[in-house]
Design a protein around this motif. Structure first.
Motif, PDB file in Angstrom:
ATOM      1  N   PRO A  15      -7.458   2.838 173.380  1.00 17.08           N
ATOM      2  CA  PRO A  15      -8.899   2.663 173.574  1.00 17.08           C
ATOM      3  C   PRO A  15      -9.480   3.781 174.430  1.00 17.08           C
ATOM      4  CG  PRO A  15      -7.673   1.110 174.923  1.00 17.08           C
ATOM      5  CD  PRO A  15      -6.668   1.775 174.035  1.00 17.08           C
ATOM      6  N   HIS A  16     -10.765   4.034 174.235  1.00 13.16           N
ATOM      7  CA  HIS A  16     -11.458   5.056 175.024  1.00 13.16           C
ATOM      8  C   HIS A  16     -11.827   4.496 176.396  1.00 13.16           C
ATOM      9  CE1 HIS A  16     -12.066   7.932 171.686  1.00 13.16           C
ATOM     10  NE2 HIS A  16     -12.094   6.844 170.931  1.00 13.16           N
ATOM     11  N   LEU A  17     -11.835   5.379 177.394  1.00 14.46           N
ATOM     12  CA  LEU A  17     -12.193   4.983 178.748  1.00 14.46           C
ATOM     13  C   LEU A  17     -12.946   6.112 179.426  1.00 14.46           C
ATOM     14  CD1 LEU A  17     -10.268   3.025 181.393  1.00 14.46           C
ATOM     15  CD2 LEU A  17     -10.866   5.387 181.975  1.00 14.46           C
ATOM     16  N   LEU A  18     -14.010   5.786 180.117  1.00 19.77           N
ATOM     17  CA  LEU A  18     -14.784   6.747 180.904  1.00 19.77           C
ATOM     18  C   LEU A  18     -14.257   6.756 182.333  1.00 19.77           C
ATOM     19  CD1 LEU A  18     -17.355   8.595 181.089  1.00 19.77           C
ATOM     20  CD2 LEU A  18     -18.581   6.536 181.851  1.00 19.77           C
ATOM     21  N   PHE A  19     -13.971   7.943 182.853  1.00 19.55           N
ATOM     22  CA  PHE A  19     -13.468   8.095 184.217  1.00 19.55           C
ATOM     23  C   PHE A  19     -14.358   9.102 184.939  1.00 19.55           C
ATOM     24  CE2 PHE A  19      -9.714   9.637 187.019  1.00 19.55           C
ATOM     25  CZ  PHE A  19     -10.014   8.711 188.001  1.00 19.55           C
ATOM     26  N   LEU A  20     -15.046   8.658 185.975  1.00 23.27           N
ATOM     27  CA  LEU A  20     -15.960   9.508 186.742  1.00 23.27           C
ATOM     28  C   LEU A  20     -15.399   9.714 188.138  1.00 23.27           C
ATOM     29  CD1 LEU A  20     -19.391   7.911 185.699  1.00 23.27           C
ATOM     30  CD2 LEU A  20     -18.195   9.857 184.651  1.00 23.27           C
ATOM     31  N   VAL A  21     -15.266  10.987 188.543  1.00 26.79           N
ATOM     32  CA  VAL A  21     -14.657  11.339 189.822  1.00 26.79           C
ATOM     33  C   VAL A  21     -15.543  12.374 190.515  1.00 26.79           C
ATOM     34  CG1 VAL A  21     -12.557  12.123 190.980  1.00 26.79           C
ATOM     35  CG2 VAL A  21     -12.404  11.035 188.730  1.00 26.79           C
ATOM     36  N   HIS A  22     -15.777  12.202 191.792  1.00 28.46           N
ATOM     37  CA  HIS A  22     -16.704  13.086 192.503  1.00 28.46           C
ATOM     38  C   HIS A  22     -16.141  14.480 192.752  1.00 28.46           C
ATOM     39  CE1 HIS A  22     -14.065  11.941 195.772  1.00 28.46           C
ATOM     40  NE2 HIS A  22     -14.722  12.706 196.626  1.00 28.46           N
ATOM     41  N   ARG A  23     -14.832  14.646 192.667  1.00 26.95           N
ATOM     42  CA  ARG A  23     -14.201  15.955 192.884  1.00 26.95           C
ATOM     43  C   ARG A  23     -13.064  16.103 191.900  1.00 26.95           C
ATOM     44  NH1 ARG A  23     -13.118  15.547 198.087  1.00 26.95           N
ATOM     45  NH2 ARG A  23     -14.951  16.720 198.762  1.00 26.95           N
ATOM     46  N   ILE A  24     -12.911  17.265 191.290  1.00 24.35           N
ATOM     47  CA  ILE A  24     -11.889  17.495 190.278  1.00 24.35           C
ATOM     48  C   ILE A  24     -10.537  16.949 190.748  1.00 24.35           C
ATOM     49  CG2 ILE A  24     -11.606  19.850 191.173  1.00 24.35           C
ATOM     50  CD1 ILE A  24     -10.662  20.681 188.380  1.00 24.35           C
TER      51      ILE A  24
END
Length: 437
Positions: A15-24
């Motif tokens: 399944p697809h998942l969105l992952f948001l991170v403030h720093r690489i």
């Protein structure tokens, strides 16, 4: 520094998942990036990960291609910390926490919206509270937010060491960010903190979300951070090295080494003239660089590998007075089989027997005595280091901890409705920055 393992590209069945991170989240060379890197690597084993992140140091652009190993798609946005601080002052006009406009970016919002729509993404993980501003609509109910620490409490604590305008600004940030953290916690599926102590504090900030607040601790790659590696000592023959490791442009680390150099080290050096305090970490501030002029103190700047500095230290210190959550630097030193002296603030959340596997000091005389005793009794120091490593092996496996994230992600979910992205970010406050999306 760890190198990425050979994780295969996600298969289409995942399944697809969105992952948001403030720093690489690569390379894993500082505290938050260690956690976000391991989380990314774990998620890639189970999902097709679509990563949205910011790059705040020019040197880190070279690592963006490495993310393709883990991700189905990547949006890497440039952020200039100096410019972003100026732009964040817009928050004073809107009555919001300054951390939000600091990370606000139109292209990131558009990418999130388009990616979620194109892949019909129903799962999301957000790392660090400001990135939650990109989550909107139905996907929020399927989102796990890793706050890591209670950032609002950090800003409030910073205010105690400031006066005048800066004290007011930091107190305001603490209050406004706490309100945002509470609002986020009420609308997402789960909130995660790095320790039980941080989770308890967060529950007081967001009491409505108590049942959906969880503690998931940090881990250590105990194969990489192991005393079994044959590292050449970076120290001079005959010296008694004491070491602090960390990013040296981070204010809590700066405060820690300056306190130690001012208040603790002169007394230790008086007892042991052959002792030497090594401050090991990237981007040392002007205040940190100035410490190198003092007797018995060395400031290294960036080193290719921190492990030799840990492995051959007589003692490792973590005298942080302003700290939130579990410090990776402590766990890594323990994994290397080194005795660690830490402030009580740092020791909270680490399941180690104090006085045997981890030494705790708060007042300056306690620090002097704890460090001096380890320099004096090498047999005791070695035994403490061995016990510390055993504690890491038993309690700090990344795989065991991160499995809890998947349980939260795959918990009861509601039908997907609404949209994600631009509406919650606020189009009127967007700023354009260059990107590689």
């Amino acid at each position: 520094m760890e190198v990425p393992s050979q994780v295969p590209l996600p298969q289409s069945a995942k399944p697809h998942l969105l992952f948001l991170v403030h720093r690489i989240p690569f390379p894993p060379n500082k505290g938050d990036k260690v956690r976000s890197y391991h989380l990314l690597k774990f998620l890639a084993q189970h999902y097709q990960v679509h990563l949205g992140t910011f790059v705040d140091y020019a040197d880190d652009w070279q690592y963006v291609p490495a993310l393709d190993e883990f991700c189905a798609s990547v949006c890497a946005e440039r952020i200039s910390p100096r410019l972003a601080r100026v732009l964040s002052l817009r928050g004073l006009l809107g009555g919001e926490a300054l951390s939000l406009p600091f990370y606000r970016n139109r292209r990131m919002a558009n990418w999130v919206r388009d990616t979620v729509g194109a892949h019909r993404i129903e799962r999301a993980v957000v790392f660090s509270s400001p990135m939650a501003q990109y989550i909107d609509g139905g996907i929020a109910g399927h989102c796990v937010v890793d706050f890591v620490d209670v950032d609002s409490a950090k800003w409030t604590r910073y205010a105690e060491d400031r006066s005048g305008l800066m004290a007011w600004l930091y107190r305001r940030e603490g209050l406004r960010l706490a309100a945002f953290e509470r609002e986020v916690a009420q609308r997402v599926a789960a909130s995660v903190l790095v320790s039980e102590a941080e989770a308890a504090l967060f529950k007081s900030v967001a009491p409505e979300a108590v049942s959906r607040t969880h503690a998931i601790g940090n881990g250590v790659n105990a194969d990489s951070f192991s005393p079994q590696h044959d590292f050449t000592s970076p120290y001079a023959t005959g010296e008694r090295p004491v070491v602090f490791t960390g990013a040296m442009d981070y204010w809590p680390n700066i405060d820690a080494v300056c306190y130690f150099a001012d208040e603790v080290w002169p007394a230790v050096l008086a007892r042991y003239p052959d002792a030497r305090f090594h401050i090991v970490g990237m981007n040392p501030s002007e205040a940190v660089r100035a410490l190198a002029a003092r007797p018995g103190i060395n400031v290294t700047g960036t080193v290719p590998d921190v492990r030799p500095w840990l492995r051959h230290a007589h003692a490792v210190v973590a005298p942080l007075r302003v700290a939130r959550g579990v410090q990776n630097k402590i766990l890594e030193a323990m994994a290397m089989g080194r005795p660690v002296v830490a402030s009580a603030t740092c020791a909270v959340g680490i399941s180690a027997r104090q006085g045997e596997e981890l030494f705790v000091a708060d007042a300056t005389p306690e620090w002097v005595e704890a460090v001096s005793s380890l320099l004096a009794d090498t047999a005791r120091a070695e035994q403490a280091g061995q016990l510390a490593r055993q504690r890491v092996l038993s309690d700090y496996s990344w795989e065991a901890h991160l499995q809890q994230f998947r349980q939260l992600i795959e918990g009861e979910r509601k039908p997907l409705v609404g949209s994600v992205g631009a509406a919650s970010v606020g189009q009127g406050h967007m700023n354009e920055r260059s990107n590689d999306c």
